[in-house]
Scaffold this active site. Structure first.
Site, PDB file in Angstrom:
ATOM      1  N   LYS A 121       0.943  -1.205  -0.169  1.00 51.99           N
ATOM      2  CA  LYS A 121      -0.133   0.020  -0.052  1.00 51.99           C
ATOM      3  C   LYS A 121       0.892   1.205  -0.064  1.00 51.99           C
ATOM      4  CE  LYS A 121      -2.106   2.374   3.063  1.00 51.99           C
ATOM      5  NZ  LYS A 121      -2.694   2.819   4.301  1.00 51.99           N
ATOM      6  N   ASP A 139      -6.834   1.495   1.401  1.00 55.02           N
ATOM      7  CA  ASP A 139      -6.737   1.817   2.707  1.00 55.02           C
ATOM      8  C   ASP A 139      -8.160   1.050   3.284  1.00 55.02           C
ATOM      9  OD1 ASP A 139      -7.370   5.261   3.201  1.00 55.02           O
ATOM     10  OD2 ASP A 139      -8.507   3.645   2.154  1.00 55.02           O
TER      11      ASP A 139
END
Ligand code: SF4
Length: 217
Positions: A121, A139
């Site tokens: 991420k 997220d």
């Protein structure tokens, strides 16, 4: 509506609501963005933006940061949480950038994800926001909203990323992931809605009566 029609509707609606997509984390170059993203793990961007001016006053490049005692870094970043791990990672990755990458942040996923404290991420955020490479960092907000819009089954964030990349054209990814985050923070919060309130779900699911349960990231 088909999944494709839902995705098109969501993209159109979010582009109307958020025509501009400013990067939420304050930074001046790929290195300070990388550090800010690393600090934002389980912490709000607001808090990171309060802390980074002091950290970058201490050191705002890999060479200077590599010289700093980890304790000094930890002292400054403590309010961001997980400070022992994060300070070790900041020091460690700064040293690796000097030793292996001429002090530059690498512009590819394998080298980025090899750095301490940098997962997929974080690497995706840096690739999309620092280098403009299409990426879809997932997220908690994106994972939750994608489930509420039934664009993914939410099994895990890897699956959600795959499903969203299939739903939306590549050229939309970099703006869209920020627009979904903005909408998630402003309207579609974890506690704030059950999937029957605002114009997006009412258009996607006009007959929805019951609350939508979502899986956490
Ligand atoms: S109705 Fe609720 S869950 Fe659906 S998009 Fe709006 S705020 Fe999110």
């Amino acid at each position: 509506m088909t999944k494709k029609e839902r995705a098109d509707f969501v993209a159109k609606k979010l582009a109307e609501l958020y025509p501009e997509t400013p990067i939420p984390l304050d930074h001046k170059d790929p290195y300070t963005l990388l550090i800010a993203v690393l600090l934002s793990a389980q912490c709000t961007d607001e808090r990171v933006n309060k802390i980074t001016p002091d950290l970058f006053a201490l050191a705002d490049n890999p060479a200077d940061m590599a010289k700093q005692p980890v304790e000094k870094i930890q002292e400054i970043i403590r309010p961001c949480g997980l400070s022992p791990q994060k300070s070790k990672a900041i020091s460690g990755l700064s040293k690796i950038l000097i030793e292996k990458h001429n002090g530059e942040v690498p512009q590819n996923f394998p080298d980025l994800e090899e750095l301490p404290g940098v997962g997929h991420k974080t690497a995706s955020v840096v690739m999309s926001q620092a280098f403009g490479v299409p990426a879809f960092p997932v997220d908690t907000h994106i994972h939750r909203l994608a489930q509420r819009w039934k664009l993914t089954n939410g099994k895990n964030v890897t699956q959600t990323e795959k499903d969203l990349k299939r739903c939306f054209p590549e050229e939309q990814w970099n703006a869209l992931h920020l627009q979904i985050i903005f909408y998630g923070r402003e309207h579609c919060t974890a506690r704030g809605c059950d999937g029957t309130v605002c114009g997006i779900c009412r258009a996607l699911y006009p007959d929805r009566k019951r609350a939508v349960k979502t899986k956490k990231a």
